[in-house]
Write a protein that holds these residues in place. Structure first.
Motif, mmCIF file in Angstrom:
data_model
loop_
_atom_site.group_PDB
_atom_site.id
_atom_site.type_symbol
_atom_site.label_atom_id
_atom_site.label_comp_id
_atom_site.label_asym_id
_atom_site.label_seq_id
_atom_site.Cartn_x
_atom_site.Cartn_y
_atom_site.Cartn_z
ATOM 1 N N ALA A 6 0.839 -1.203 0.000
ATOM 2 C CA ALA A 6 0.000 0.000 0.000
ATOM 3 C C ALA A 6 0.871 1.249 0.000
ATOM 4 C CB ALA A 6 -0.931 -0.012 1.212
ATOM 5 N N TRP A 7 0.805 1.967 -1.115
ATOM 6 C CA TRP A 7 1.541 3.224 -1.269
ATOM 7 C C TRP A 7 0.796 4.347 -0.568
ATOM 8 C CZ3 TRP A 7 6.192 3.807 -3.850
ATOM 9 C CH2 TRP A 7 6.653 2.678 -4.532
ATOM 10 N N PRO A 8 1.477 5.467 -0.282
ATOM 11 C CA PRO A 8 0.857 6.568 0.477
ATOM 12 C C PRO A 8 -0.267 7.274 -0.269
ATOM 13 C CG PRO A 8 3.095 7.149 -0.163
ATOM 14 C CD PRO A 8 2.871 5.734 -0.592
ATOM 15 N N SER A 9 -0.910 8.174 0.476
ATOM 16 C CA SER A 9 -2.080 8.857 -0.062
ATOM 17 C C SER A 9 -1.736 9.890 -1.117
ATOM 18 C CB SER A 9 -2.872 9.505 1.068
ATOM 19 O OG SER A 9 -2.063 10.439 1.739
ATOM 20 N N ALA A 10 -0.541 10.379 -1.174
ATOM 21 C CA ALA A 10 -0.135 11.322 -2.224
ATOM 22 C C ALA A 10 1.023 10.705 -2.997
ATOM 23 C CB ALA A 10 0.277 12.653 -1.611
ATOM 24 N N GLU A 11 0.958 10.797 -4.313
ATOM 25 C CA GLU A 11 1.976 10.154 -5.139
ATOM 26 C C GLU A 11 3.365 10.722 -4.907
ATOM 27 O OE1 GLU A 11 0.135 10.662 -8.990
ATOM 28 O OE2 GLU A 11 -0.483 8.569 -8.964
ATOM 29 N N TRP A 12 3.478 11.947 -4.483
ATOM 30 C CA TRP A 12 4.788 12.561 -4.287
ATOM 31 C C TRP A 12 5.292 12.382 -2.858
ATOM 32 C CZ3 TRP A 12 3.842 15.878 -0.411
ATOM 33 C CH2 TRP A 12 2.552 16.383 -0.315
ATOM 34 N N SER A 13 4.399 12.040 -1.957
ATOM 35 C CA SER A 13 4.753 11.945 -0.543
ATOM 36 C C SER A 13 5.614 10.718 -0.279
ATOM 37 C CB SER A 13 3.472 11.865 0.288
ATOM 38 O OG SER A 13 3.764 11.612 1.629
ATOM 39 N N GLU A 31 6.598 -11.603 -4.251
ATOM 40 C CA GLU A 31 5.698 -11.193 -5.328
ATOM 41 C C GLU A 31 4.863 -10.033 -4.778
ATOM 42 O OE1 GLU A 31 2.123 -13.018 -8.108
ATOM 43 O OE2 GLU A 31 3.334 -14.362 -6.861
ATOM 44 N N ILE A 32 4.869 -8.915 -5.486
ATOM 45 C CA ILE A 32 4.263 -7.693 -4.954
ATOM 46 C C ILE A 32 3.137 -7.216 -5.852
ATOM 47 C CG2 ILE A 32 4.680 -5.272 -4.358
ATOM 48 C CD1 ILE A 32 7.586 -6.132 -3.743
ATOM 49 N N ARG A 33 2.050 -6.841 -5.201
ATOM 50 C CA ARG A 33 0.931 -6.202 -5.901
ATOM 51 C C ARG A 33 0.766 -4.812 -5.295
ATOM 52 N NH1 ARG A 33 -4.688 -9.057 -7.383
ATOM 53 N NH2 ARG A 33 -5.765 -7.286 -8.298
ATOM 54 N N ASP A 34 0.837 -3.801 -6.149
ATOM 55 C CA ASP A 34 0.746 -2.423 -5.688
ATOM 56 C C ASP A 34 -0.696 -2.003 -5.461
ATOM 57 O OD1 ASP A 34 3.516 -1.616 -5.752
ATOM 58 O OD2 ASP A 34 3.382 -1.819 -7.929
ATOM 59 N N PHE A 35 -0.896 -1.314 -4.360
ATOM 60 C CA PHE A 35 -2.174 -0.688 -4.044
ATOM 61 C C PHE A 35 -1.878 0.781 -3.807
ATOM 62 C CE2 PHE A 35 -5.353 0.981 -1.180
ATOM 63 C CZ PHE A 35 -6.531 0.496 -1.708
ATOM 64 N N LYS A 36 -2.242 1.621 -4.774
ATOM 65 C CA LYS A 36 -1.947 3.052 -4.668
ATOM 66 C C LYS A 36 -3.157 3.763 -4.073
ATOM 67 C CE LYS A 36 1.677 3.069 -8.019
ATOM 68 N NZ LYS A 36 2.317 3.721 -9.124
ATOM 69 N N LEU A 37 -3.032 4.067 -2.782
ATOM 70 C CA LEU A 37 -4.125 4.690 -2.042
ATOM 71 C C LEU A 37 -4.586 5.971 -2.717
ATOM 72 C CD1 LEU A 37 -6.031 4.785 0.362
ATOM 73 C CD2 LEU A 37 -4.173 5.784 1.716
ATOM 74 N N TYR A 38 -3.669 6.744 -3.244
ATOM 75 C CA TYR A 38 -4.019 8.001 -3.901
ATOM 76 C C TYR A 38 -5.018 7.771 -5.034
ATOM 77 C CZ TYR A 38 -3.418 12.414 -6.386
ATOM 78 O OH TYR A 38 -3.651 13.608 -7.022
ATOM 79 N N ASN A 39 -4.776 6.764 -5.868
ATOM 80 C CA ASN A 39 -5.691 6.475 -6.983
ATOM 81 C C ASN A 39 -7.067 6.043 -6.481
ATOM 82 O OD1 ASN A 39 -3.666 7.085 -8.782
ATOM 83 N ND2 ASN A 39 -3.047 4.968 -9.055
#
Length: 143
Positions: A6-13, A31-39
Motif C-alpha cells: 500500500a503506497w501513500p495517499s499522495a503520489e509525491w509523498s 511477489e508484490i501487488r501495488d495498491f496506490k491509495l491516492y488512486n
C-alpha cells in the motif's frame, strides 16, 4: 511470499521511502501487488460525488482503504505492507487483520506524530471466533 504493498495517499509523498521498501522486498523474492491509495481516493471521491475536503477526507480514506482488503483477498496476499501508515485509515487495516492478514506498518511521519503512530500500532483487534485479541500490526517501522 505475496505482498499487497500500500503506497501513500499522495503520489509525491515519501515516494523514495516506498520505492526503497518495495525494491528490497522484490529483491528478496517477494511477489508484490501495488495498491496506490491516492488512486483509490480519487476514484472513491468521484464515485461518491464528494470533493475531497478537510471535513470529509477521513470518510473518503475509510472507503478507499476498505478496497485494500478486497484487493489483498483477490491477490491471496500473505502480508499487507502499508507505507506512510498514518495516511491509511485504521479501519482498513483492522478489517484486513480480522481476515487474517499480517500487517506491516511503516510510519514515515516520524517524528511529527509519535502519539498517532503509537495509537495506530497499538490498536487491538479481536480474533474472529475466539475471545482473544491481537495487535493490529505484526511489524512496525519508523524513520
Amino acid at each position: 511470499m505475496r505482498i499487497s504493498f500500500a503506497w501513500p495517499s499522495a503520489e509525491w509523498s515519501i515516494f523514495d521511502v516506498g520505492v526503497g521498501y518495495r525494491n528490497a522486498l522484490a529483491k528478496a523474492g517477494c511477489e508484490i501487488r501495488d495498491f496506490k491509495l491516492y488512486n483509490h481516493l480519487k476514484y472513491i471521491s468521484r464515485a461518491l460525488n464528494m470533493e475531497p475536503t478537510a471535513e470529509n477526507l477521513s470518510e473518503l480514506c475509510r472507503h478507499a482503504c476498505h478496497t485494500l482488503v478486497a484487493d489483498a483477498l483477490e491477490f491471496d496476499a500473505d502480508w499487507i505492507v502499508i507505507i506512510s501508515a498514518l495516511a491509511f485509515h485504521p479501519n482498513g487495516a483492522y478489517l484486513a487483520r480480522r481476515d487474517g492478514f499480517k500487517i506491516a506498518a511503516v510510519f514515515s511521519e516520524s517524528p511529527y506524530d509519535d502519539e498517532g503512530q503509537e495509537y495506530f500500532a497499538g490498536l487491538d483487534v479481536p480474533i474472529r471466533g475466539t475471545n482473544r485479541v491481537t495487535k493490529l500490526c505484526d511489524v512496525v517501522a519508523t524513520n
